[in-house]
Design an enzyme around this catalytic site. Structure first.
Site, PDB file in Angstrom:
ATOM      1  N   LYS A  22       0.791  -1.245   0.017  1.00 42.31           N
ATOM      2  CA  LYS A  22      -0.270  -0.126  -0.187  1.00 42.31           C
ATOM      3  C   LYS A  22       0.750   1.246   0.055  1.00 42.31           C
ATOM      4  CE  LYS A  22      -1.625   1.709   4.116  1.00 42.31           C
ATOM      5  NZ  LYS A  22      -1.510   2.765   4.414  1.00 42.31           N
ATOM      6  N   ASN A  23       2.105   1.315   0.736  1.00 43.55           N
ATOM      7  CA  ASN A  23       2.613   2.553   1.128  1.00 43.55           C
ATOM      8  C   ASN A  23       3.843   2.870  -0.277  1.00 43.55           C
ATOM      9  OD1 ASN A  23       1.235   2.870   3.212  1.00 43.55           O
ATOM     10  ND2 ASN A  23       2.809   2.374   4.988  1.00 43.55           N
ATOM     11  N   CYS A 115      -4.199  12.836  12.826  1.00 48.71           N
ATOM     12  CA  CYS A 115      -4.974  11.559  12.946  1.00 48.71           C
ATOM     13  C   CYS A 115      -4.921  10.905  14.198  1.00 48.71           C
ATOM     14  CB  CYS A 115      -4.646  10.875  11.693  1.00 48.71           C
ATOM     15  SG  CYS A 115      -3.238   9.755  11.816  1.00 48.71           S
ATOM     16  N   ARG A 120       1.151  14.569  12.983  1.00 51.71           N
ATOM     17  CA  ARG A 120       1.574  14.191  11.593  1.00 51.71           C
ATOM     18  C   ARG A 120       1.163  15.541  10.690  1.00 51.71           C
ATOM     19  NH1 ARG A 120      -1.244   8.692   9.141  1.00 51.71           N
ATOM     20  NH2 ARG A 120       0.795   8.875   8.359  1.00 51.71           N
ATOM     21  N   ASP A 306       4.553   0.496  11.979  1.00 57.62           N
ATOM     22  CA  ASP A 306       3.529  -0.029  11.402  1.00 57.62           C
ATOM     23  C   ASP A 306       3.217  -1.490  11.966  1.00 57.62           C
ATOM     24  OD1 ASP A 306       2.843   2.377  10.271  1.00 57.62           O
ATOM     25  OD2 ASP A 306       3.470   1.737   8.073  1.00 57.62           O
ATOM     26  N   ARG A 398      -8.510  -0.518   4.599  1.00 54.65           N
ATOM     27  CA  ARG A 398      -7.721   0.559   4.124  1.00 54.65           C
ATOM     28  C   ARG A 398      -6.204  -0.040   3.656  1.00 54.65           C
ATOM     29  NH1 ARG A 398      -7.917   6.110   6.893  1.00 54.65           N
ATOM     30  NH2 ARG A 398      -6.156   6.557   5.325  1.00 54.65           N
TER      31      ARG A 398
END
Ligand code: EPU
Length: 420
Positions: A22-23, A115, A120, A306, A398
């Site tokens: 994803k990233n 968030c 962030r 993560d 997500r």
């Protein structure tokens, strides 16, 4: 809203194939805005975040088609305005700023806001743009970035918690079409930055040093269309490895690059998990009794933030005290109170969580608060006795492609149900 209903206590066994990262996909999708020629990106995971990024590209004027893991896109004519409603939904959308500034010499993008995992800020992204000669103004919650010319310069992107991944991506993309040479000092070294650099290189950019702390970008006049395969998702691979260990199972992880997982594999080893490399795959199994381990999250090649929440779930099962210190995001411990509901004994002391492991977990309804916290709760639910309902799994969707299906194939009893 949907939830996962998990009947825990069954070891995971079998093979799982890891999806594209994803990233890595998000900034690479944004990079397609740098050219008016067609681009084809393969191995894009089908997630709400990537579908959303495809929508952002469309809203900026690109023609896009996203089907069966392939994104075909052409940004022939684009505009430089990204609305609050788009950016606030996904913080990662900030990585369209660099391409828009590079291509149009102006970008108007809503500030993403905080968030649940921390403040962030994007000050380092803006610092990088300013050093290339962009004029930055904040008006009504929007960043207005503009430049007559972008001129290569040296910029230092080190911050309070090390470098910035998407900030490095943004400045690299802006520098790709700047006049002269841009040097990014204290650049993020994450494999996702290297994947982006490889895609930009395929588009005709001149980039050296990606993967290390100094990246040199020699600007070119124009970039062309290119094709690219996204690297496997190292965070998804780590999540399945931890789930295998937590359930006392044995799982073969296919399509993963162990060189991207060194810190995680090292800690899993320390915690008593056996990891073997077999024909390019990883075979993960809980070798003996779990041991405690102290974990500190750090920028790559350190232990990834993560994976912190998932590792915490595992360490609640290891008899004794493990200390987990979060150095990247200041409030990334939202999973702690939910893990406590499953019977874990965890206390937060400043940036550290003290995990007194070894108590058996027992199922309960829990609430997911963000993507990786959701994964941690799923792992704990799989290891717990009885039934766990993980609510608000839209967070999980997500970033994990069909996680429930992949887990079912490994023997987990997990169902997607409507939240009661
Ligand atoms: N930071 C600043 N100023 C900035 C930018 C960042 O102070 O201008 C600070 C942040 O507050 C944080 C640290 O620097 O303390 C690192 O943040 P970074 O900018 O590297 O995070 P990011 O690029 O916004 C990406 C991933 C995150 C991952 C982090 C760290 C994407 C789309 N997101 O975010 O992924 O946690 O790097 O590795 O690539 C996730 O997938 O669950 C996720 C949150």
């Amino acid at each position: 809203m949907e939830s996962f209903l998990i009947k825990g206590g069954r070891p995971l066994r079998g093979e799982v194939t890891i999806s594209g990262s994803k990233n890595a996909a998000l900034p690479i999708m944004a990079a397609t805005l740098l050219t008016d020629e067609p681009c084809v990106i393969r191995g894009v995971p089908n997630l709400s975040d990537t579908r959303f990024m495809a929508q952002i590209l469309k809203s900026l004027g690109a023609e896009t088609e996203f089907k069966k893991g392939t994104l075909e896109t052409r940004a022939k004519k684009i505009q430089g305005y990204a609305d609050y409603d788009l950016v606030r939904k996904m913080r990662g959308s900030i990585c369209v700023a660099g391409p828009l500034l590079a291509r149009l010499r102006k970008a108007r993008i809503s500030l993403p806001g905080g968030c649940v995992i921390g403040a962030r800020p994007i000050n380092l992204h803006l610092k990088g743009f300013e050093s290339l000669g962009a004029h930055i103004e904040i008006v009504g919650g929007y960043v207005h970035a503009s430049a007559k010319r972008l001129i290569g310069a040296t910029t230092f992107l080190g911050g309070r918690a090390g470098s910035t991944v998407l900030g490095t991506a943004n400045v690299m993309m802006a520098g790709a079409l700047a006049d002269g040479v841009t040097v990014i000092e204290s650049a993020a070294c994450e494999p996702e930055v290297v994947d982006l650099a490889n895609f930009l290189t395929a588009m005709g950019a001149k980039i050296a040093g990606a993967g290390g702390p100094t990246i040199t970008v020699t600007g070119v006049k124009k970039l062309h269309g290119a094709e690219h395969w996204i690297i496997p998702d190292r965070i998804e691979a780590a999540t399945f490895a931890i789930a295998a260990a937590a359930t006392d199972g044995e799982v073969t992880i296919k399509n993963c690059r162990s060189e991207h997982l060194r810190a995680v594999l090292d800690k899993l080893n320390e915690a008593g998990v056996s990891i073997q490399s077999r024909e390019g795959n990883l075979v993960v199994r809980r070798g003996k009794k779990l041991s405690t381990a102290d974990v500190t999250t750090l920028p790559y090649s350190g232990f990834p933030t993560d994976v912190q929440a998932q590792m915490m779930s595992l360490l609640t099962l290891a008899p004794g005290i493990s200390i987990i210190t979060e150095r990247i995001f200041e409030s990334r411990f939202m999973h702690v109170s939910e893990l406590t509901r499953l019977g874990a004994d965890i206390e937060i002391e400043g940036p550290s969580a003290i995990v007194k492991g070894g108590r058996p977990l027992s199922g309960a309804p829990v609430m997911a608060s963000d993507l990786r916290a959701s994964a941690a709760l799923v792992i704990a639910g799989l290891a717990a006795k009885g039934e766990t309902q993980v609510n608000r799994i839209y967070h999980l969707d997500r970033g994990y492609e069909r996680m429930d299906l992949k887990l079912r194939k490994l023997g987990a009893r997990i169902q997607r149900v409507e939240e009661k």
